[in-house]
Design an enzyme around this catalytic site. Structure first.
Site, mmCIF file in Angstrom:
data_model
loop_
_atom_site.group_PDB
_atom_site.id
_atom_site.type_symbol
_atom_site.label_atom_id
_atom_site.label_comp_id
_atom_site.label_asym_id
_atom_site.label_seq_id
_atom_site.Cartn_x
_atom_site.Cartn_y
_atom_site.Cartn_z
ATOM 1 N N LYS A 164 3.315 3.339 13.351
ATOM 2 C CA LYS A 164 2.377 4.148 12.567
ATOM 3 C C LYS A 164 2.331 5.548 13.180
ATOM 4 O O LYS A 164 2.121 5.684 14.400
ATOM 5 C CB LYS A 164 1.004 3.482 12.663
ATOM 6 C CG LYS A 164 0.118 3.648 11.461
ATOM 7 C CD LYS A 164 -1.141 2.801 11.674
ATOM 8 C CE LYS A 164 -2.076 2.855 10.532
ATOM 9 N NZ LYS A 164 -3.344 2.184 10.841
HETATM 10 C C1 E4P Z 1 -5.504 1.917 8.103
HETATM 11 O O1 E4P Z 1 -4.412 1.625 8.492
HETATM 12 C C2 E4P Z 1 -6.648 2.229 8.961
HETATM 13 O O2 E4P Z 1 -6.574 1.430 10.117
HETATM 14 C C3 E4P Z 1 -7.979 1.929 8.345
HETATM 15 O O3 E4P Z 1 -7.855 1.455 7.035
HETATM 16 C C4 E4P Z 1 -9.054 2.898 8.617
HETATM 17 O O4 E4P Z 1 -10.231 2.475 7.980
HETATM 18 P P1 E4P Z 1 -11.690 3.104 8.305
HETATM 19 O O5 E4P Z 1 -11.825 4.370 7.573
HETATM 20 O O6 E4P Z 1 -12.637 2.051 7.792
HETATM 21 O O7 E4P Z 1 -11.737 3.274 9.797
#
Ligand code: E4P
Length: 217
Positions: A83
């Protein structure tokens, strides 16, 4: 639509994987911190639980260090998706990694133009954050529709991974728009199974069945 769970809690991942409906896992540095566990160890464990992509995020901001971190992450297992953040260095890293056959999830996407750039960089997944978009008064699901339109216009293979999902309506809208994947916290995925009329129906059927005095088998 594929279902990924957004957590580093391996007990939750095991439980959801046992339903046979889990297609992958996403993590981020905050979720790793919340797990209280060592990053590489927990990613390795998750990769052993699910066969699908497991997103593990680099923390460097410059391309060279991102590549060094990605080398470590992609060696953990074949199903690791590295990522990277949606920055110039992140997309440079994305291009290099996907050219080499490594899955890449480009994260922290907040505009359709950013998603266009990620697709041009060969991203396997683009993660638009719908909940955080809504939080600042913007239209998270509108962003998903725009990205869908653009990707379809040019036949981009990059999968739209709806992230920062906060409730079942985000999941429903994602499916209606034709997003490829959604990632949600375990609690939101569990909510999808629930309906009060299902519970009420089961209760009524079982009460009548008991009165019938019959058994199966
Ligand atoms: C995606 O890969 C992220 O880890 C995640 O969806 C972030 O979500 P949040 O805005 O609830 O922290």
């Amino acid at each position: 639509m594929k279902f990924f769970v957004d957590t580093a809690d391996t007990a939750d991942i095991r439980e959801l994987a046992a339903t046979g409906l889990l297609d992958g896992v996403t993590t981020n540095p905050s979720l790793i911190h919340k797990s209280g566990r060592a990053f590489l160890e927990v990613v390795e464990e998750i990769c052993g639980i699910v066969d699908g992509p497991v997103s593990a995020e680099v923390v460097a901001l410059d391309h060279d260090t991102m590549m060094k971190e990605a080398e470590i992450l992609r060696k953990i297992a074949d199903n690791v998706a590295v990522k990277v953040p949606l920055t110039i260095d992140g997309l440079k890293t994305c291009k290099k990694l996907t050219d080499d056959g490594t899955m890449v999830n480009v994260t922290l996407c907040f505009s359709a133009n950013q998603a266009l750039l990620a697709a041009k960089a060969g991203a396997t997944f683009i993660s638009p954050f719908v909940g955080r978009h809504d939080d600042v008064g913007l239209d998270g699901m509108g962003l998903i529709s725009d990205i869908r339109l653009i990707y379809d216009n040019y036949d981009f293979a990059t999968e739209i991974l709806v992230a920062s999902v906060r409730h079942p309506i985000h999941v429903l809208e994602s499916a209606k728009i034709g997003a490829d994947v959604m990632t949600a916290p375990p609690a939101v995925i569990r909510q999808l199974f629930k309906h009060p009329l299902t519970d009420k129906g089961i209760e009524g059927f079982l009460a009548d069945w008991a009165k019938s005095g019959q058994t199966i088998g």
